[in-house]
Scaffold this active site. Structure first.
Site, mmCIF file in Angstrom:
data_model
loop_
_atom_site.group_PDB
_atom_site.id
_atom_site.type_symbol
_atom_site.label_atom_id
_atom_site.label_comp_id
_atom_site.label_asym_id
_atom_site.label_seq_id
_atom_site.Cartn_x
_atom_site.Cartn_y
_atom_site.Cartn_z
ATOM 1 N N LYS A 1 -43.631 40.352 -5.899
ATOM 2 C CA LYS A 1 -43.194 40.847 -7.207
ATOM 3 C C LYS A 1 -43.743 39.949 -8.321
ATOM 4 O O LYS A 1 -44.302 40.425 -9.298
ATOM 5 C CB LYS A 1 -41.662 40.868 -7.246
ATOM 6 C CG LYS A 1 -41.083 41.681 -8.372
ATOM 7 C CD LYS A 1 -39.552 41.631 -8.342
ATOM 8 C CE LYS A 1 -38.969 42.548 -7.279
ATOM 9 N NZ LYS A 1 -37.539 42.255 -7.035
ATOM 10 N N ARG B 1 -34.750 37.516 -10.074
ATOM 11 C CA ARG B 1 -35.194 38.542 -9.133
ATOM 12 C C ARG B 1 -35.844 37.908 -7.915
ATOM 13 O O ARG B 1 -36.652 36.996 -8.042
ATOM 14 C CB ARG B 1 -36.217 39.470 -9.818
ATOM 15 C CG ARG B 1 -35.840 39.824 -11.241
ATOM 16 C CD ARG B 1 -36.962 40.547 -11.978
ATOM 17 N NE ARG B 1 -37.269 41.839 -11.390
ATOM 18 C CZ ARG B 1 -38.278 42.609 -11.801
ATOM 19 N NH1 ARG B 1 -39.097 42.204 -12.772
ATOM 20 N NH2 ARG B 1 -38.496 43.768 -11.215
ATOM 21 N N GLY C 1 -33.152 43.681 2.672
ATOM 22 C CA GLY C 1 -32.285 42.746 3.384
ATOM 23 C C GLY C 1 -32.177 41.433 2.640
ATOM 24 O O GLY C 1 -31.264 40.644 2.853
ATOM 25 N N MET D 1 -31.779 39.220 -1.017
ATOM 26 C CA MET D 1 -30.776 39.356 -2.050
ATOM 27 C C MET D 1 -31.216 40.224 -3.214
ATOM 28 O O MET D 1 -32.388 40.341 -3.498
ATOM 29 C CB MET D 1 -30.460 37.995 -2.560
ATOM 30 C CG MET D 1 -29.017 37.835 -2.718
ATOM 31 S SD MET D 1 -28.750 36.343 -3.527
ATOM 32 C CE MET D 1 -29.737 36.642 -4.935
ATOM 33 N N ARG E 1 -46.183 48.044 -7.567
ATOM 34 C CA ARG E 1 -46.580 47.760 -6.170
ATOM 35 C C ARG E 1 -47.248 49.005 -5.618
ATOM 36 O O ARG E 1 -47.098 50.099 -6.185
ATOM 37 C CB ARG E 1 -45.370 47.389 -5.318
ATOM 38 C CG ARG E 1 -44.355 48.520 -5.261
ATOM 39 C CD ARG E 1 -43.052 48.081 -4.651
ATOM 40 N NE ARG E 1 -41.966 48.801 -5.300
ATOM 41 C CZ ARG E 1 -40.690 48.577 -5.142
ATOM 42 N NH1 ARG E 1 -40.289 47.620 -4.362
ATOM 43 N NH2 ARG E 1 -39.776 49.281 -5.750
ATOM 44 N N HIS F 1 -42.050 57.885 32.661
ATOM 45 C CA HIS F 1 -42.982 58.947 33.029
ATOM 46 C C HIS F 1 -42.974 60.058 31.992
ATOM 47 O O HIS F 1 -44.010 60.483 31.486
ATOM 48 C CB HIS F 1 -42.611 59.509 34.408
ATOM 49 C CG HIS F 1 -43.441 60.687 34.828
ATOM 50 N ND1 HIS F 1 -43.046 61.984 34.571
ATOM 51 C CD2 HIS F 1 -44.644 60.763 35.428
ATOM 52 C CE1 HIS F 1 -43.979 62.808 35.030
ATOM 53 N NE2 HIS F 1 -44.954 62.089 35.561
ATOM 54 N N SER G 1 -63.996 50.477 33.764
ATOM 55 C CA SER G 1 -63.052 51.118 32.865
ATOM 56 C C SER G 1 -61.705 50.453 33.087
ATOM 57 O O SER G 1 -61.132 50.537 34.180
ATOM 58 C CB SER G 1 -62.973 52.616 33.171
ATOM 59 O OG SER G 1 -61.960 53.192 32.386
ATOM 60 N N CYS H 1 -59.152 53.048 29.580
ATOM 61 C CA CYS H 1 -58.580 54.382 29.698
ATOM 62 C C CYS H 1 -57.071 54.366 29.862
ATOM 63 O O CYS H 1 -56.454 55.366 30.163
ATOM 64 C CB CYS H 1 -59.245 55.159 30.823
ATOM 65 S SG CYS H 1 -58.935 54.447 32.448
ATOM 66 N N TYR I 1 -66.368 51.998 24.698
ATOM 67 C CA TYR I 1 -65.509 53.128 24.343
ATOM 68 C C TYR I 1 -64.047 52.854 24.656
ATOM 69 O O TYR I 1 -63.721 51.950 25.417
ATOM 70 C CB TYR I 1 -65.962 54.402 25.065
ATOM 71 C CG TYR I 1 -65.717 54.406 26.560
ATOM 72 C CD1 TYR I 1 -64.503 54.872 27.067
ATOM 73 C CD2 TYR I 1 -66.677 53.955 27.448
ATOM 74 C CE1 TYR I 1 -64.250 54.875 28.429
ATOM 75 C CE2 TYR I 1 -66.440 53.952 28.811
ATOM 76 C CZ TYR I 1 -65.217 54.411 29.298
ATOM 77 O OH TYR I 1 -64.970 54.403 30.642
HETATM 78 P P1 ADP Z 1 -35.816 45.358 -6.466
HETATM 79 O O1 ADP Z 1 -36.569 44.365 -5.683
HETATM 80 O O2 ADP Z 1 -34.578 45.827 -5.797
HETATM 81 O O3 ADP Z 1 -36.690 46.465 -6.980
HETATM 82 P P2 ADP Z 1 -35.914 44.265 -9.131
HETATM 83 O O4 ADP Z 1 -36.110 42.802 -9.236
HETATM 84 O O5 ADP Z 1 -37.093 45.098 -9.375
HETATM 85 O O6 ADP Z 1 -35.235 44.565 -7.719
HETATM 86 O O7 ADP Z 1 -34.756 44.651 -10.121
HETATM 87 C C1 ADP Z 1 -34.127 45.889 -10.113
HETATM 88 C C2 ADP Z 1 -34.083 46.474 -11.505
HETATM 89 O O8 ADP Z 1 -33.451 45.606 -12.406
HETATM 90 C C3 ADP Z 1 -35.445 46.711 -12.095
HETATM 91 O O9 ADP Z 1 -35.996 47.916 -11.662
HETATM 92 C C4 ADP Z 1 -35.154 46.735 -13.574
HETATM 93 O O10 ADP Z 1 -34.737 48.022 -13.951
HETATM 94 C C5 ADP Z 1 -34.012 45.770 -13.690
HETATM 95 N N1 ADP Z 1 -34.545 44.508 -14.198
HETATM 96 C C6 ADP Z 1 -35.019 43.464 -13.510
HETATM 97 N N2 ADP Z 1 -35.471 42.501 -14.344
HETATM 98 C C7 ADP Z 1 -35.286 42.967 -15.578
HETATM 99 C C8 ADP Z 1 -35.572 42.460 -16.895
HETATM 100 N N3 ADP Z 1 -36.159 41.266 -17.066
HETATM 101 N N4 ADP Z 1 -35.254 43.226 -17.936
HETATM 102 C C9 ADP Z 1 -34.686 44.436 -17.763
HETATM 103 N N5 ADP Z 1 -34.393 44.966 -16.586
HETATM 104 C C10 ADP Z 1 -34.695 44.247 -15.502
HETATM 105 MG MG MG Z 2 -37.801 46.756 -8.343
#
Ligand code: ADP
Ligand code: MG
Ligand code: MG
Length: 857
Positions: free
Chosen positions: A21, A90, A99, A101, A322, A436, A744, A811, A831
């Site tokens: 990210k 984030r 999984g 946070m 992404r 099988h 083979s 094979c 092959y």
């Molecule tokens: P995830 O990995 O679950 O996608 P994100 O880090 O993308 O989590 O955060 C989820 C949402 O939180 C983002 O899609 C966005 O809408 C909001 N968000 C995250 N950072 C910001 C920010 N700096 N300003 C405004 N909204 C934010």
């Molecule tokens: Mg996101």
């Protein structure tokens, strides 16, 4: 190496350091897109945190503090100041990983800053609501306080002044954690970073890494980013968009957004978002700007993007991009379109398609909208990809040609092959992914569910129960081989075929691949299917499969039961004619492509009658008493048939069997040739373990073939070679290569015999090995490169040392597994051969590995 970088200090650092990210945010800022400023605590910081027994070192704390100061300068806002800086924290690992946070929004708020914010923007409601939301999110995510507790508090306090609610919220935090709610913005950030680091080691994340083979060492990055507010006013909003339609692949932007909302409102589903198109009317300038940016991003990354954005007071910000997830069909269409649009090269397009998804195209899927109303009866293991709908039938003999049936059995045996080939799908009560039933079904490109222990087949063999539901023969069910689900009644199907984009895509792959892709084909029908899919030959024709067809099985049984050579020869003469019919009809369909035929392999016992009724029938046919027959059956029973009297060992005892087969093959080829049909014949001897063994058999086969040549006064070219499926054969491969035209590798048996694990029994324990991380992958699905691979490499080198041009192929089941294909490609094999339905996947996988090899990756 620093632990903390501002976005504009980290241009060019990769995602292993910044996390996925963070790396994309930095890159977007670098190319001039509107990204809120921020800083990144790197994966190195995460690793240092673990090294220091989960405590941030003073050094790191200092770096965070300095980073924040610089962020304050960049944004012109300050933590706890009059123009307060608010941030999101984030998580972002180098590979996307559910999984981990969640993101926390609105850090930096406290009783003082919320007042400053109100002074600055003059909107009390907005400021208090984001503050309340922040306390809740922070408590829930950093301290795992249950969401419900806040929600019931919120209900109790409806209509109370904001300040009281805030007091109660902080109080709840104190009761739950024994600490005061952190007021200091910097402390809030530090606590959030630490908890994201720790979440790398939570159970969910660990399990995800195990399943997907992601390294434990990688660690996660953390992004701290200036907040922008989609809920600021009516000129604000938030949304997500794909640059192309992820289910059809169509080149039109596809997304949704909400005005006056913060990011997670869309995901939470509290309000229904609007399609992105309506933004064109509501905020036309922003819409145009977004489309422009979407195009820039697609071009920049050379792939379809999944973008998160927020609009604050009429200004657009991009918060994430992404490569977007997509359906199998979309993945092919997008790859082709992007080449045609000049965005990427053919090579990139080939690498872009995920081979795991391809079987869904060739084997079909359910119409999704039709699943919802259907009753889920139960669930087994996904044995073979695809879906099927049909009437339940509980024994193979009852299946008639042309009927749509699902064969449900406790387990399948070679005798069920005919029934399986007629059925639309197969369900077994026992067995796993390598049983099988599953292996044969995959070979036939048929949907199959195994190990559905919820099914109890009644003794009457007229119905079964599944989770208290009674399903009678003739009742219609729908089965899903991708996930093992069994439904009552018929679900509409979407079928898979090769045309249009897919056809073009496969053509491109053929331009790049160097491995020949052959098919395992036992019938003319298999040949037709495989050739349509692009197979370049047959790598394995299992002659015994023909024996199970129609009435042939009775001739085979006659041959096996024979007590004298004369009797056996008589039975063999009948079989000879039948085999010739089979071979000739296959050769006709081959169109001159190489066809590798394996001589009889399974132990006799597999062919013998299993029921009393069939024993009696055989007795009548052979004019013997049933007791004699059942005694002979007992005699032939083996303790360990997989390592017993099978393969070429049968031909040491009864040379006339292979002689008959060799004769049938060569006569078919000569007669076909005389009818103007080209043939390229390879004859393969299975289960060779010693050189004298091979020589004994070879001598007899050559003699037989010479007699055929003499009799027809004609000849054809052919190759005679060995299957390499026993460790001993690999160890003496130089001796074998002296006599053999090709190797083979039969990787199923080679894996069984190298590990000393019987594949059919392995399902009882392999899953435990995987769960306990003792085995990463099932060696029967993906070749074990470290052990079995060593034998293969050794055999290849020994073989080449005496015969540099010896032809080498595979094979076994592994011939259709993309990971294994990559390995065989690296080894420079000639092959691979796989089931006809795996051929397109194998073609794509071969092309991908050829491209990666060329690029030195
Ligand atoms: P995830 O990995 O679950 O996608 P994100 O880090 O993308 O989590 O955060 C989820 C949402 O939180 C983002 O899609 C966005 O809408 C909001 N968000 C995250 N950072 C910001 C920010 N700096 N300003 C405004 N909204 C934010
Ligand atoms: Mg996101
Ligand atoms: Mg074998």
């Amino acid at each position: 190496m620093k632990n903390v970088y501002l976005f504009n200090e980290s241009y060019g650092l990769n995602k292993m350091i910044l996390g996925g990210k963070g790396a994309n945010l930095v890159e977007m800022q670098r190319i001039g897109l509107p990204i809120p400023n921020g800083l990144i605590a790197t994966t190195t910081a995460c690793k240092n945190y673990f090294k220091n027994e989960n405590i941030l070192t003073d050094e790191m704390l200092k770096e965070i503090s300095e980073g924040i100061k610089n962020l304050e300068i960049q944004t012109g806002k300050t933590f706890a100041g009059e123009n307060p800086l608010l941030v999101s924290v984030r998580s972002g690992a180098p590979v996307s990983m559910p999984g981990m946070m969640d993101t926390i929004l609105n850090l930096g708020l406290n009783d003082a800053t919320v007042e400053n914010l109100i002074k600055k923007i003059g909107n009390e409601k907005f400021a208090y609501e984001i503050y309340i939301r922040f306390i809740e999110m922070f408590s829930e995510i950093v301290k795992e306080v249950e969401k419900e507790k806040f929600h019931s508090l919120k209900n109790e306090m409806k209509d109370r002044p904001y300040k009281e609610v805030i007091e109660c919220y902080k109080n709840l935090y104190k009761i739950e954690t024994g600490e005061d709610f952190p007021n200091d913005p910097e402390k809030q950030v530090v606590m959030a970073i630490e908890s994201i680091f720790r979440s790398w080691n939570n159970e969910r994340a660990k399990i995800y890494r195990q399943i997907h083979g992601i390294s434990e060492e990688m660690g996660t990055g953390v992004v701290v980013q200036e907040m922008v507010f989609g809920n600021f006013n009516e000129l604000s909003g938030t949304g997500v968009a794909f640059t192309r339609n992820p289910s059809t692949g169509e080149n039109t932007i596809f997304g949704e957004y909400l005005l006056e909302a913060q990011g997670e409102d869309i995901v939470a589903g509290i309000r229904t978002p609007e399609p992105l198109m309506s933004m064109k009317d509501q905020l036309p300038n922003i819409y145009d700007e977004f489309i422009r940016i979407a195009n820039v991003l697609e071009k920049h990354y050379g792939d379809m993007q999944d973008i998160e954005f927020t609009i604050e007071d009429g200004k657009l910000f991009i918060l994430q991009t992404r490569n977007g997830k997509r359906s199998p069909h979309a993945s092919v269409k997008i790859a082709i379109d992007m080449v045609n649009e000049g965005l990427i090269s053919k090579e990139d397009a080939i690498l872009m398609v995920d081979t795991e998804l391809l079987p869904q195209i060739f084997n079909g899927t359910f119409e999704e909208s039709d699943i919802a109303g259907k009753k889920l009866l139960g669930k087994g293991l996904p044995g073979s990809a695809g879906v099927a709908v049909g009437k339940v039938v509980l024994s193979s003999e009852k299946i008639k040609e042309g009927e749509s049936v699902i064969l449900v059995r406790v387990e399948t045996s070679p005798e069920d092959i005919k029934g399986m080939s007629l059925a639309k799908g197969i369900v077994t009560v026992k067995g796993g992914a390598t049983s099988h039933g599953a292996v044969v079904a995959r070979g036939m490109g048929k949907c199959c569910i195994t190990g559905c222990e919820e099914i109890k087949i009644d003794k009457s063999e007229e119905f079964f129960t599944i989770n208290d539901e009674v399903v009678k023969e003739g009742d219609i069910i729908s089965i899903n081989g991708y996930n093992g689900e069994i439904y009552k009644d018929a679900i509409k199907l979407k079928s898979g075929e090769i045309n249009g984009d897919l056809k073009e895509f496969l053509e491109w792959c053929k331009e790049f691949k160097t491995l020949e892709v052959r098919m395992n084909a036992d019938t003319p029908k298999d040949v037709t299917v495989g050739r349509n899919f692009g197979a370049e030959g047959v790598g394995l024709c299992r002659t015994e499969h023909m024996f199970f067809e129609d009435e042939k099985i009775w001739n085979v049984r006659e041959m096996i039961i024979a007590s004298t050579k004369e009797e056996r020869d008589l039975a063999l003469t009948k079989l000879l004619e039948l085999q010739k019919i089979d071979f000739k009809s296959m050769l006709l369909k081959m169109g001159g492509l190489p066809m590798n035929i394996r001589l009889l392999d399974p132990p006799f016992h597999e062919f013998l009658p299993k029921t009393e009724k069939d024993v009696e029938k055989l007795a009548i046919l052979l004019n013997r008493c049933p007791k004699e027959i059942s005694d002979r059956i007992k005699e032939l029973k083996e303790e360990n048939p997989m390592l017993g009297h099978r393969g070429c060992r049968l031909a040491i005892t009864f040379p006339e069997i292979y002689e008959m087969q060799a004769r049938a093959i060569i006569e078919s080829a000569i007669e076909s040739k005389q009818e103007g049909i080209e043939c390229e014949i390879e004859i393969m001897i299975p289960f060779i373990g010693g050189i004298s063994e091979f020589k004994y058999i070879k001598e007899r086969i050559l003699e037989t073939i010479q007699t055929v040549f003499d009799r027809y006064d004609d000849s054809i070219e052919y190759k005679l070679g060995t299957m390499m499926e026993l460790p001993r054969a690999c160890l003496i491969a130089n001796e074998i290569a002296e006599e053999s035209a090709f190797f083979s590798f039969g990787t199923n048996d080679l894996t069984q015999t190298t590990y000393g694990i019987s594949r059919d029994d392995s399902i009882k324990f392999i899953d435990h090995y995987k769960a306990k991380n003792i085995m990463k992958r099932d060696p029967f699905q993906s070749i074990d490169t470290r052990g079995v691979g060593k034998l293969i490499v050794l055999a290849k080198e020994l073989g080449k040392s005496v015969k540099p041009n010896i032809k080498i192929g595979v094979c076994g089941e592994h011939g259709g597994d993309p990971k294994s294909i990559e390995y065989f490609n690296e080894l420079g094999f000639n092959y691979i051969s796989c089931s006809p339905f795996r051929v397109p996947t194998a073609i794509v996988a071969s092309a991908q590995s050829a491209i990666l090899k060329k690029r030195g990756i």
